[in-house]
Design a protein around this motif. Structure first.
Motif, PDB file in Angstrom:
ATOM      1  N   GLU A  97       8.081  -3.094  -9.154  1.00  0.00           N
ATOM      2  CA  GLU A  97       8.542  -3.033  -7.999  1.00  0.00           C
ATOM      3  C   GLU A  97       9.033  -3.217  -6.909  1.00  0.00           C
ATOM      4  O   GLU A  97      10.075  -3.401  -6.339  1.00  0.00           O
ATOM      5  CB  GLU A  97       8.571  -1.653  -7.901  1.00  0.00           C
ATOM      6  CG  GLU A  97       8.382  -1.454  -9.745  1.00  0.00           C
ATOM      7  CD  GLU A  97       8.604   0.422 -10.182  1.00  0.00           C
ATOM      8  OE1 GLU A  97       7.842   1.472  -9.030  1.00  0.00           O
ATOM      9  OE2 GLU A  97       9.509   0.679 -11.027  1.00  0.00           O
ATOM     10  N   MET A  98       7.539  -3.474  -6.146  1.00  0.00           N
ATOM     11  CA  MET A  98       7.743  -3.730  -4.826  1.00  0.00           C
ATOM     12  C   MET A  98       8.033  -4.954  -4.131  1.00  0.00           C
ATOM     13  O   MET A  98       9.193  -5.471  -3.536  1.00  0.00           O
ATOM     14  CB  MET A  98       6.164  -3.932  -4.198  1.00  0.00           C
ATOM     15  CG  MET A  98       6.079  -3.960  -2.681  1.00  0.00           C
ATOM     16  SD  MET A  98       4.223  -3.994  -1.884  1.00  0.00           S
ATOM     17  CE  MET A  98       3.725  -5.221  -3.067  1.00  0.00           C
ATOM     18  N   LEU A 120      13.015   4.209  -8.411  1.00  0.00           N
ATOM     19  CA  LEU A 120      11.587   4.203  -7.557  1.00  0.00           C
ATOM     20  C   LEU A 120      12.035   5.603  -7.192  1.00  0.00           C
ATOM     21  O   LEU A 120      11.223   6.159  -7.263  1.00  0.00           O
ATOM     22  CB  LEU A 120      11.587   3.510  -5.229  1.00  0.00           C
ATOM     23  CG  LEU A 120      11.479   1.811  -5.499  1.00  0.00           C
ATOM     24  CD1 LEU A 120      11.943   1.398  -4.556  1.00  0.00           C
ATOM     25  CD2 LEU A 120      10.065   1.616  -6.462  1.00  0.00           C
ATOM     26  N   GLN A 130       1.800  -1.031   2.432  1.00  0.00           N
ATOM     27  CA  GLN A 130       2.906  -2.021   1.002  1.00  0.00           C
ATOM     28  C   GLN A 130       4.292  -1.910   2.458  1.00  0.00           C
ATOM     29  O   GLN A 130       5.734  -3.285   1.839  1.00  0.00           O
ATOM     30  CB  GLN A 130       3.358  -1.125   0.328  1.00  0.00           C
ATOM     31  CG  GLN A 130       2.150  -1.095  -0.029  1.00  0.00           C
ATOM     32  CD  GLN A 130       1.670   0.048  -1.230  1.00  0.00           C
ATOM     33  OE1 GLN A 130       2.701   1.257  -0.964  1.00  0.00           O
ATOM     34  NE2 GLN A 130       1.043  -0.199  -2.260  1.00  0.00           N
ATOM     35  N   MET A 151       2.598  -2.172 -12.663  1.00  0.00           N
ATOM     36  CA  MET A 151       4.112  -1.705 -12.028  1.00  0.00           C
ATOM     37  C   MET A 151       4.562  -1.290 -10.350  1.00  0.00           C
ATOM     38  O   MET A 151       5.974  -1.722  -9.998  1.00  0.00           O
ATOM     39  CB  MET A 151       4.267  -0.361 -12.838  1.00  0.00           C
ATOM     40  CG  MET A 151       4.914  -0.721 -14.368  1.00  0.00           C
ATOM     41  SD  MET A 151       6.042  -1.546 -14.742  1.00  0.00           S
ATOM     42  CE  MET A 151       7.505  -1.112 -14.240  1.00  0.00           C
ATOM     43  N   GLU A 152       3.221  -0.837  -9.969  1.00  0.00           N
ATOM     44  CA  GLU A 152       3.956  -0.826  -8.476  1.00  0.00           C
ATOM     45  C   GLU A 152       4.158  -1.978  -7.672  1.00  0.00           C
ATOM     46  O   GLU A 152       5.192  -2.314  -7.124  1.00  0.00           O
ATOM     47  CB  GLU A 152       2.762  -0.295  -8.052  1.00  0.00           C
ATOM     48  CG  GLU A 152       3.020  -0.004  -6.323  1.00  0.00           C
ATOM     49  CD  GLU A 152       0.945   0.693  -5.873  1.00  0.00           C
ATOM     50  OE1 GLU A 152       1.525   0.888  -5.163  1.00  0.00           O
ATOM     51  OE2 GLU A 152       0.958   1.735  -6.725  1.00  0.00           O
ATOM     52  N   ARG A 153       3.485  -3.069  -8.601  1.00  0.00           N
ATOM     53  CA  ARG A 153       3.521  -4.342  -7.545  1.00  0.00           C
ATOM     54  C   ARG A 153       4.357  -5.132  -7.783  1.00  0.00           C
ATOM     55  O   ARG A 153       5.227  -5.377  -7.366  1.00  0.00           O
ATOM     56  CB  ARG A 153       2.015  -4.633  -7.347  1.00  0.00           C
ATOM     57  CG  ARG A 153       1.016  -4.975  -7.510  1.00  0.00           C
ATOM     58  CD  ARG A 153      -0.577  -5.346  -7.259  1.00  0.00           C
ATOM     59  NE  ARG A 153      -1.351  -4.574  -7.039  1.00  0.00           N
ATOM     60  CZ  ARG A 153      -2.651  -5.370  -7.197  1.00  0.00           C
ATOM     61  NH1 ARG A 153      -2.800  -6.428  -7.886  1.00  0.00           N
ATOM     62  NH2 ARG A 153      -3.457  -4.674  -6.138  1.00  0.00           N
ATOM     63  N   VAL A 201       7.610   6.977  -6.740  1.00  0.00           N
ATOM     64  CA  VAL A 201       6.952   6.142  -5.733  1.00  0.00           C
ATOM     65  C   VAL A 201       7.498   6.207  -4.693  1.00  0.00           C
ATOM     66  O   VAL A 201       8.426   5.672  -4.301  1.00  0.00           O
ATOM     67  CB  VAL A 201       6.953   4.683  -7.090  1.00  0.00           C
ATOM     68  CG1 VAL A 201       6.550   3.132  -6.224  1.00  0.00           C
ATOM     69  CG2 VAL A 201       6.652   4.859  -7.970  1.00  0.00           C
ATOM     70  N   SER A 202       6.431   5.913  -4.081  1.00  0.00           N
ATOM     71  CA  SER A 202       6.193   6.130  -2.702  1.00  0.00           C
ATOM     72  C   SER A 202       5.256   4.698  -2.122  1.00  0.00           C
ATOM     73  O   SER A 202       4.159   5.465  -2.230  1.00  0.00           O
ATOM     74  CB  SER A 202       5.636   7.174  -1.879  1.00  0.00           C
ATOM     75  OG  SER A 202       4.382   7.575  -1.991  1.00  0.00           O
ATOM     76  N   PHE A 203       5.928   4.299  -0.834  1.00  0.00           N
ATOM     77  CA  PHE A 203       4.699   3.188  -0.726  1.00  0.00           C
ATOM     78  C   PHE A 203       3.795   3.588   0.519  1.00  0.00           C
ATOM     79  O   PHE A 203       4.980   4.262   1.555  1.00  0.00           O
ATOM     80  CB  PHE A 203       6.385   1.343  -0.779  1.00  0.00           C
ATOM     81  CG  PHE A 203       6.717   0.808  -1.266  1.00  0.00           C
ATOM     82  CD1 PHE A 203       5.823   1.026  -2.745  1.00  0.00           C
ATOM     83  CD2 PHE A 203       7.923   1.404  -1.570  1.00  0.00           C
ATOM     84  CE1 PHE A 203       6.508   0.373  -3.518  1.00  0.00           C
ATOM     85  CE2 PHE A 203       8.543   0.796  -3.036  1.00  0.00           C
ATOM     86  CZ  PHE A 203       7.707   0.117  -3.908  1.00  0.00           C
ATOM     87  N   ARG A 230      -2.001  -0.874 -11.336  1.00  0.00           N
ATOM     88  CA  ARG A 230      -0.952  -1.332 -10.448  1.00  0.00           C
ATOM     89  C   ARG A 230      -0.076  -2.129 -10.231  1.00  0.00           C
ATOM     90  O   ARG A 230       0.019  -2.663  -9.864  1.00  0.00           O
ATOM     91  CB  ARG A 230      -1.840  -1.508  -8.777  1.00  0.00           C
ATOM     92  CG  ARG A 230      -3.081  -0.601  -8.279  1.00  0.00           C
ATOM     93  CD  ARG A 230      -3.534  -0.572  -7.624  1.00  0.00           C
ATOM     94  NE  ARG A 230      -2.921  -0.475  -6.472  1.00  0.00           N
ATOM     95  CZ  ARG A 230      -2.602  -1.101  -5.713  1.00  0.00           C
ATOM     96  NH1 ARG A 230      -4.043  -1.847  -4.734  1.00  0.00           N
ATOM     97  NH2 ARG A 230      -1.573  -1.391  -4.421  1.00  0.00           N
TER      98      ARG A 230
END
Length: 394
Positions: free
Chosen positions: A47-48, A104, A115, A43-45, A109-111, A41
């Protein structure tokens, strides 16, 4: 007490890019550590968090824009919205936010609601901390910004001193000193000695600081038409400095802009304390030195004498510092053009045979042992028109 050779220990150097390099290195190490902890996780974190920071920077810029647009648009920007945008909104923040949105969208990617809630809380906390000054620049960063942008008081005073005075006086100083030395007493140095006390205390007369420094006379005046004033007068004073029954004569004066720094430190409304005054004096010294070094008109026609303020109890500190600078100038090496001895050239007879030059040129190539002093040795000339000598058997 500091001497001439220890001025580098007093004058601050320009700040380097070490903090940027350290921050980049620590950031990379931290990212690698976070990736090792949870690579799934990561890359997801990332980007967020990047989206949160860029959105917070954009919101903070919009707050600045509201202030400038509502209350300062006419006075500061003449109603030009584009100038307000350029002054308030950082271009890299908008570019970063657009780049993250594209990443995104392209990455799909969808939050989740949780998030989005975390991102909103992070933006709110960053805005509150920014408004309270917690995330604002440190005093060192403000000082670096002022030095890079040349916004310090010392920068303005140094440039004013150069453009309004030294740029006129120093180019004409050599002619005045040459005329003065030919008609009167010879000076110990052809340069203008500018005294820069660190405490910014500039007396009316140098005799008030040291009785060994005595006024002699003034050099011929320089008259120019400047800023509507006809025949404005510029003049320099010659002083005699004595030490151990020896007399030195030179042109010296205090840096007059330091009076402004001292008066500012005495006014409470200026917000200029003793510590800030000392920093500005040293910055003034460094800036003026850089300006004069880069000026072809003023180079090698001045001498900045930095006076330390830790000489209490020494009544002859000023004379000793000036004499030390004068003696240091006497030890400077001046590169004169090298004069090479003229070498006699003996023509070669054009009869096809080159004679023995040892018998022809005894003065140019003596057969005695070489002396301790090196000399330039040149090979003897040969004629280009001599006939070739036949060496074949036919």
């Amino acid at each position: 007490m500091f001497g001439v050779l220890r001025e580098d220990g007093l004058v601050p150097r320009e700040r380097s890019r070490l903090p940027v390099v350290c921050a980049a290195g620590l950031g990379l190490v931290t990212l690698v550590f976070a990736w090792l902890l949870d690579s799934d996780r990561f890359m997801e974190r990332a980007e967020m968090i990047a989206l949160c920071l860029t959105v917070e920077a954009f919101l903070h810029s919009m707050c600045l824009f509201a202030e400038e647009w509502l209350f300062h648009s006419k006075q500061r920007y003449h109603g030009r919205i584009n100038e307000i945008f350029q002054a308030c909104i950082k271009g890299h923040a908008i570019l970063g936010m657009c780049a993250i949105f594209l990443m995104l969208m392209l990455g799909g990617v969808s939050f989740s609601h949780e998030q989005w809630s975390i991102m909103a809380i992070v933006c709110a906390v960053c805005l509150l901390l920014n408004s309270l000054g917690v995330l604002g620049p440190a005093p060192v960063e403000l000082s670096e910004i002022c030095e890079l942008k040349k916004m310090n008081v010392a920068h303005g005073l140094a440039w004013s001193f150069y453009i309004g005075y030294l740029k006129f006086v120093l180019p004409d100083l050599q002619n005045k000193i040459s005329h003065y030395s030919s008609t009167s007493t010879k000076l110990s140095s052809p340069r203008l000695h500018i005294l820069v006390p660190i405490n910014a205390v500039v007396p009316t007369k140098p005799e008030e600081e040291d009785t060994n420094v005595v006024f002699h006379e003034n050099l011929p005046e320089l008259e120019l038409d400047i800023a509507g004033v006809r025949q404005r007068s510029y003049k320099n004073s010659v002083y005699k400095i004595t030490q151990n029954n020896k007399t030195f004569i030179c042109v010296l004066e205090y840096a007059t802009p330091l009076r402004t720094l001292y008066q500012m430190s005495q006014e409470s409304s200026a917000g200029f304390g003793e510590r800030e005054r000392k920093q500005q004096v040293l910055l003034f010294y460094r800036t003026l030195s850089q300006i004069l070094d880069n000026s072809l008109e003023c180079r090698n026609r001045y001498r900045l004498v930095l006076l330390n303020d830790e000489h209490t109890g020494d009544p002859h500190y000023l004379s000793r510092e000036i004499i030390q600078h004068l003696k240091q100038q006497d030890g400077e090496i001046h590169m004169d053009p090298i004069r090479e001895p003229l070498n006699q050239v003996h023509p070669v007879q054009e009869d096809g045979q080159i004679r023995n030059f040892k018998s022809e040129l005894p003065a140019a190539f003596p057969e005695e042992q070489m002396s301790s002093e090196p000399t330039l040795m040149f090979s003897p000339p040969q004629s280009l028109r001599s006939q070739p000598v036949e060496t074949t058997d036919c």
